[in-house]
Each structure stands twice: as structure tokens, then as C-alpha cells.
Design a protein around this motif. Structure first.
Motif, PDB file in Angstrom:
ATOM      1  N   LEU A 168       0.821  -1.208   0.000  1.00  0.00           N
ATOM      2  CA  LEU A 168       0.000   0.000   0.000  1.00  0.00           C
ATOM      3  C   LEU A 168       0.854   1.257   0.000  1.00  0.00           C
ATOM      4  CD1 LEU A 168      -2.788  -0.989   2.567  1.00  0.00           C
ATOM      5  CD2 LEU A 168      -2.900  -1.055   0.060  1.00  0.00           C
ATOM      6  N   LEU A 169       0.464   2.207  -0.848  1.00  0.00           N
ATOM      7  CA  LEU A 169       1.020   3.553  -0.791  1.00  0.00           C
ATOM      8  C   LEU A 169       0.112   4.400   0.087  1.00  0.00           C
ATOM      9  CD1 LEU A 169       1.929   4.207  -4.541  1.00  0.00           C
ATOM     10  CD2 LEU A 169       3.542   3.849  -2.677  1.00  0.00           C
ATOM     11  N   GLN A 170       0.680   5.400   0.763  1.00  0.00           N
ATOM     12  CA  GLN A 170      -0.160   6.293   1.535  1.00  0.00           C
ATOM     13  C   GLN A 170      -1.104   7.044   0.596  1.00  0.00           C
ATOM     14  OE1 GLN A 170       1.469  10.292   2.623  1.00  0.00           O
ATOM     15  NE2 GLN A 170       3.427   9.195   2.690  1.00  0.00           N
ATOM     16  N   VAL A 171      -2.203   7.539   1.164  1.00  0.00           N
ATOM     17  CA  VAL A 171      -3.263   8.162   0.358  1.00  0.00           C
ATOM     18  C   VAL A 171      -2.717   9.254  -0.547  1.00  0.00           C
ATOM     19  CG1 VAL A 171      -5.382   9.526   0.462  1.00  0.00           C
ATOM     20  CG2 VAL A 171      -5.070   7.590   2.013  1.00  0.00           C
ATOM     21  N   ASN A 172      -1.805  10.088  -0.047  1.00  0.00           N
ATOM     22  CA  ASN A 172      -1.285  11.206  -0.839  1.00  0.00           C
ATOM     23  C   ASN A 172      -0.407  10.761  -2.009  1.00  0.00           C
ATOM     24  OD1 ASN A 172      -2.530  13.302   0.562  1.00  0.00           O
ATOM     25  ND2 ASN A 172      -0.895  13.418   2.088  1.00  0.00           N
ATOM     26  N   HIS A 173      -0.033   9.477  -2.042  1.00  0.00           N
ATOM     27  CA  HIS A 173       0.832   8.983  -3.116  1.00  0.00           C
ATOM     28  C   HIS A 173       0.084   8.153  -4.143  1.00  0.00           C
ATOM     29  CE1 HIS A 173       4.653   9.301  -0.359  1.00  0.00           C
ATOM     30  NE2 HIS A 173       4.229  10.461  -0.813  1.00  0.00           N
ATOM     31  N   GLN A 174      -1.202   7.984  -3.972  1.00  0.00           N
ATOM     32  CA  GLN A 174      -1.960   7.132  -4.879  1.00  0.00           C
ATOM     33  C   GLN A 174      -2.212   7.829  -6.212  1.00  0.00           C
ATOM     34  OE1 GLN A 174      -5.404   5.872  -2.667  1.00  0.00           O
ATOM     35  NE2 GLN A 174      -4.198   4.650  -1.227  1.00  0.00           N
ATOM     36  N   LEU A 175      -2.498   7.017  -7.233  1.00  0.00           N
ATOM     37  CA  LEU A 175      -2.702   7.535  -8.589  1.00  0.00           C
ATOM     38  C   LEU A 175      -3.876   8.504  -8.658  1.00  0.00           C
ATOM     39  CD1 LEU A 175      -2.452   4.212 -10.655  1.00  0.00           C
ATOM     40  CD2 LEU A 175      -0.676   5.937 -10.413  1.00  0.00           C
ATOM     41  N   THR A 176      -3.690   9.581  -9.403  1.00  0.00           N
ATOM     42  CA  THR A 176      -4.824  10.431  -9.757  1.00  0.00           C
ATOM     43  C   THR A 176      -5.612   9.706 -10.841  1.00  0.00           C
ATOM     44  OG1 THR A 176      -3.525  12.433  -9.321  1.00  0.00           O
ATOM     45  CG2 THR A 176      -5.544  12.683 -10.630  1.00  0.00           C
ATOM     46  N   PRO A 177      -6.896   9.385 -10.608  1.00  0.00           N
ATOM     47  CA  PRO A 177      -7.667   8.618 -11.598  1.00  0.00           C
ATOM     48  C   PRO A 177      -7.675   9.283 -12.969  1.00  0.00           C
ATOM     49  CG  PRO A 177      -8.880   8.802  -9.523  1.00  0.00           C
ATOM     50  CD  PRO A 177      -7.702   9.719  -9.411  1.00  0.00           C
TER      51      PRO A 177
ATOM     52  N   LEU B  35       4.429  23.151 -14.275  1.00  0.00           N
ATOM     53  CA  LEU B  35       5.048  22.670 -13.044  1.00  0.00           C
ATOM     54  C   LEU B  35       4.018  21.902 -12.239  1.00  0.00           C
ATOM     55  CD1 LEU B  35       7.440  22.665 -10.991  1.00  0.00           C
ATOM     56  CD2 LEU B  35       6.479  24.786 -10.059  1.00  0.00           C
ATOM     57  N   GLU B  36       4.340  20.658 -11.861  1.00  0.00           N
ATOM     58  CA  GLU B  36       3.447  19.878 -11.012  1.00  0.00           C
ATOM     59  C   GLU B  36       4.029  19.798  -9.610  1.00  0.00           C
ATOM     60  OE1 GLU B  36       1.106  15.596 -10.598  1.00  0.00           O
ATOM     61  OE2 GLU B  36       2.654  15.819 -12.143  1.00  0.00           O
ATOM     62  N   ILE B  37       3.232  20.171  -8.629  1.00  0.00           N
ATOM     63  CA  ILE B  37       3.631  20.096  -7.228  1.00  0.00           C
ATOM     64  C   ILE B  37       3.162  18.759  -6.668  1.00  0.00           C
ATOM     65  CG2 ILE B  37       3.417  21.153  -4.951  1.00  0.00           C
ATOM     66  CD1 ILE B  37       4.814  22.956  -6.962  1.00  0.00           C
ATOM     67  N   GLY B  38       4.110  17.954  -6.192  1.00  0.00           N
ATOM     68  CA  GLY B  38       3.770  16.626  -5.694  1.00  0.00           C
ATOM     69  C   GLY B  38       3.485  15.682  -6.847  1.00  0.00           C
ATOM     70  N   SER B  39       4.504  15.388  -7.654  1.00  0.00           N
ATOM     71  CA  SER B  39       4.294  14.635  -8.899  1.00  0.00           C
ATOM     72  C   SER B  39       4.044  13.148  -8.671  1.00  0.00           C
ATOM     73  CB  SER B  39       5.499  14.826  -9.836  1.00  0.00           C
ATOM     74  OG  SER B  39       6.714  14.548  -9.170  1.00  0.00           O
ATOM     75  N   GLY B  40       4.328  12.631  -7.488  1.00  0.00           N
ATOM     76  CA  GLY B  40       3.985  11.253  -7.145  1.00  0.00           C
ATOM     77  C   GLY B  40       4.556  10.234  -8.099  1.00  0.00           C
ATOM     78  N   THR B  41       3.711   9.304  -8.553  1.00  0.00           N
ATOM     79  CA  THR B  41       4.161   8.250  -9.461  1.00  0.00           C
ATOM     80  C   THR B  41       4.306   8.729 -10.898  1.00  0.00           C
ATOM     81  OG1 THR B  41       1.891   7.532  -9.897  1.00  0.00           O
ATOM     82  CG2 THR B  41       3.036   6.481  -8.043  1.00  0.00           C
TER      83      THR B  41
ATOM     84  N   VAL C 256       8.912  15.086  -2.981  1.00  0.00           N
ATOM     85  CA  VAL C 256       9.835  14.929  -1.859  1.00  0.00           C
ATOM     86  C   VAL C 256      10.264  13.482  -1.656  1.00  0.00           C
ATOM     87  CG1 VAL C 256       8.051  14.612  -0.085  1.00  0.00           C
ATOM     88  CG2 VAL C 256      10.251  15.682   0.531  1.00  0.00           C
ATOM     89  N   ASP C 257       9.467  12.516  -2.104  1.00  0.00           N
ATOM     90  CA  ASP C 257       9.723  11.105  -1.842  1.00  0.00           C
ATOM     91  C   ASP C 257      10.696  10.540  -2.879  1.00  0.00           C
ATOM     92  OD1 ASP C 257       9.064   8.083  -2.235  1.00  0.00           O
ATOM     93  OD2 ASP C 257       8.179   8.572  -0.280  1.00  0.00           O
ATOM     94  N   ASP C 258      11.830  10.009  -2.429  1.00  0.00           N
ATOM     95  CA  ASP C 258      12.859   9.548  -3.364  1.00  0.00           C
ATOM     96  C   ASP C 258      12.417   8.336  -4.173  1.00  0.00           C
ATOM     97  OD1 ASP C 258      12.907   7.936  -1.104  1.00  0.00           O
ATOM     98  OD2 ASP C 258      15.082   7.814  -0.987  1.00  0.00           O
ATOM     99  N   LEU C 259      11.634   7.441  -3.568  1.00  0.00           N
ATOM    100  CA  LEU C 259      11.140   6.283  -4.304  1.00  0.00           C
ATOM    101  C   LEU C 259      10.253   6.724  -5.465  1.00  0.00           C
ATOM    102  CD1 LEU C 259      10.580   3.232  -4.731  1.00  0.00           C
ATOM    103  CD2 LEU C 259       8.698   3.463  -3.086  1.00  0.00           C
ATOM    104  N   LEU C 260       9.352   7.662  -5.211  1.00  0.00           N
ATOM    105  CA  LEU C 260       8.438   8.114  -6.259  1.00  0.00           C
ATOM    106  C   LEU C 260       9.176   8.862  -7.367  1.00  0.00           C
ATOM    107  CD1 LEU C 260       5.339   9.253  -4.154  1.00  0.00           C
ATOM    108  CD2 LEU C 260       5.791   7.042  -5.220  1.00  0.00           C
ATOM    109  N   ILE C 261      10.193   9.629  -6.999  1.00  0.00           N
ATOM    110  CA  ILE C 261      11.012  10.311  -8.009  1.00  0.00           C
ATOM    111  C   ILE C 261      11.682   9.289  -8.917  1.00  0.00           C
ATOM    112  CG2 ILE C 261      13.222  11.528  -8.291  1.00  0.00           C
ATOM    113  CD1 ILE C 261      11.145  13.520  -7.876  1.00  0.00           C
TER     114      ILE C 261
END
Length: 318
Positions: A82-91, A114-120, A142-147
Motif C-alpha cells: 500500500l502507498l499512503q493516500v497522498n501517493h496514490q494515482l490520480t484517476p 510545473l506539477e507540485i507533488g508529482s507522485g508516481t 519529496v519522496d525519493d522512491l516516487l522520483i
């Protein structure tokens, strides 16, 4: 777009990711990053991975077909890791509405986005693969895995997308953008010393991170630039909303507030709306307010487009 081809790609990718995961004793997400690197560099040693990557190459996937295959993989991964809610895909249903607004409310053929919080990266690739405009994209995360994950997928899709790993609340040196877009991460920002530099900062508790990111985002916009946010339904009525509205009155015009169906978010408390801001100008703006119905119903979407186009015509929008 060929859905049979996407299914074949998904199966090949999944087999390789699971092979790598077992070999390296790592997570699904790290294994996918490794698979993407092996696909691009062709440096795999395992004959099964080599054969699957060669089969993938022969499928000759478009960038959008790659995105769909990756999307299915990430959905598969989320079932066990599971990814935390803020990291889940935008539908996708929301992503294409954001794309529609971006294209309808900008006149230039080439845009700095510019996208703030680009996630996956799924929202980024929805925009880049489907826009009729030339988008120069940068994502902050901010998350290195997602980057690493989003950048590795961009390499496979051969997309011109830049990513930087930073806390977007902290000031950054970057050129102003035409459009800021964000599926805003929701919650409190823990660093009060940083937060107090902002107009929206609370003096009695931690400040909402999404309020801080909205204020920060407008600093990166060109004059008359556009900000498109996915934010909580109660953005303008929740605690600390008075601070946000005071700042908004000085900094931006609210062009649109589009409420999305609650069933997209699983629970009423997680429901979001689209807020479109224009960096403050001297021209008064009438806000387009709309409650979207079922996004799977053609009639609902046609009614939205008709009402939006009428608002544009009545208000002289680009």
C-alpha cells in the motif's frame, strides 16, 4: 490504442518485475525501477528478462500504451504494498478533466508546466501523452522512491519530463511557469518555523500543507498564470480557511470550482473538487461553479462541456 497490446505488455512487465523482486529480495516498486533501467540499457543478464524485454520492444508501444501498462502494474502493486493516500494515482477520469481545463484556459501553443507533488507520474504522463500543446514539464516530489519510479517510466516512454526531489513548501529557485498543477497532498505541515513565513500560516496549530503549497505555487507562476488544484471539497470552509481566503483575495482570482462525484474517492471525507486560480489581475473574474455528475455517463460530460463553454464565452476567457 490497442488494449490487447497493453495486456501483453502488462503480462511481460509483471513477470520481469516478479523475477527481479525474487532475485533481489526487494519491493515491487524497486523491482519496477530496476526493470525499467534494464529495458532502457539492455543490460539484463537473466535470459528470461532479456527475452521478455525483447518481446516488449517488438510490441512497439506508444507512450500512452506504456502509461496504461504501467498504471495496471501500479494498481497490482497497491494490492499488496500500500502507498499512503497522498501517493496514490490520480484517476484517469480526473486527469483528463484537468487536461481539458489546461487546454481550454490557455492560449499559447507551448506551455511551461510545473506539477507540485508529482507522485508516481501518472498525471504528468496523462498530460504529456494527450495534450495538443507542447508542454515543458517539471515535477517536484519529496519522496525519493516516487522520483525514481516516475523518472524511470519517463525514460522508457522517452518523454521529455524533468523531476526534482525537494520539499515543495520550502522555497526553490526556478523560472516562472505558465501553469501549476497539483493533486494536493492533504494534511498538516510539521515544520512550524517554515510555515510561519507564509500568509496562510496558523498561529495556534500546525498549518495545512495544502494551504502552504497553494501559496507557494503562485510564487512560481507568471503574471496571469493558471493554477489547477485538486483539493478537499471543504477547502474554503474548513478550519484555517479564513487565512486561506484572506491570502486568496490578495493573490488570485478563483476562475472555477468544479465538484467531483464522491464515489470517485471511496468516502465522503476524502472527496475533492477542482479549484482553478488565475494569478491576480485587475480584471474581475466570474467564477464557474459546477457539480459534475457521473463521469462515465456521456450525457453528464457533454452537459459539463456545454456549461463550461458558455461560461467561457460569457466571460471572455481564452
Amino acid at each position: 490504442m490497442n488494449f490487447e497490446t497493453i495486456e501483453k505488455a502488462y503480462a511481460l512487465l509483471l513477470e520481469n518485475v516478479q523475477l527481479i523482486q525474487n532475485q533481489l529480495k526487494t519491493t515491487f516498486y524497486d523491482a519496477l525501477i530496476e526493470q525499467n533501467a534494464l529495458y532502457v540499457t539492455k543490460e539484463a543478464q537473466d535470459s528470461r528478462i532479456v527475452d521478455n524485454n525483447q518481446a516488449l520492444e517488438k510490441l512497439n508501444l506508444s507512450a500512452e500504451e506504456w502509461r496504461r501498462a504501467f498504471q495496471f502494474l501500479l494498481i497490482k502493486a497497491s494490492q499488496t504494498e500500500l502507498l499512503q493516500v497522498n501517493h496514490q494515482l490520480t484517476p484517469d477520469s480526473i486527469g483528463f478533466i484537468l487536461l481539458y481545463l489546461l487546454e481550454e484556459l490557455t492560449a499559447d501553443k507551448s506551455l511551461d508546466v510545473l506539477e507540485i507533488g508529482s507522485g508516481t507520474g501518472n498525471l504528468a504522463y496523462t498530460l504529456l501523452n494527450n495534450s495538443q500543446k507542447e508542454l515543458h514539464y517539471m515535477g517536484i516530489e519529496v519522496d525519493d522512491l516516487l522520483i525514481d519510479l516516475s523518472a524511470s517510466m519517463a525514460d522508457v516512454m522517452q518523454l521529455d519530463a524533468q523531476f526534482i526531489q525537494e520539499d515543495a513548501v520550502r522555497p526553490q529557485l526556478m523560472k516562472p511557469s505558465d501553469v501549476i498543477i497539483s493533486d494536493l497532498p492533504i494534511g498538516y505541515y510539521p515544520n512550524d518555523a517554515i510555515a510561519k513565513r507564509y500568509q496562510v500560516a496558523s498561529t495556534s496549530e500546525h498549518t495545512y500543507a495544502h494551504h502552504l503549497l497553494m501559496e507557494q505555487s503562485l510564487k512560481y507562476l507568471k503574471n496571469d498564470g493558471l493554477a489547477i488544484f485538486l483539493a478537499p471539497n471543504n477547502l474554503l470552509t474548513s478550519p484555517q480557511s479564513d487565512l486561506l481566503k484572506d491570502w486568496l483575495h490578495q493573490a488570485a482570482s478563483v476562475l472555477a470550482v468544479i465538484a467531483l462525484p464522491e464515489n470517485l474517492f471511496g468516502h465522503e471525507k476524502n472527496a475533492k473538487s477542482i479549484f482553478v486560480l488565475k494569478k491576480q489581475t485587475d480584471t474581475p473574474q466570474e467564477t464557474f461553479v459546477y457539480q459534475l455528475g457521473d463521469l462515465q455517463q456521456q450525457e453528464s460530460m457533454l452537459a459539463f462541456i456545454e456549461n463550461f463553454q458558455k461560461w467561457k464565452t460569457d466571460n471572455g476567457q481564452s
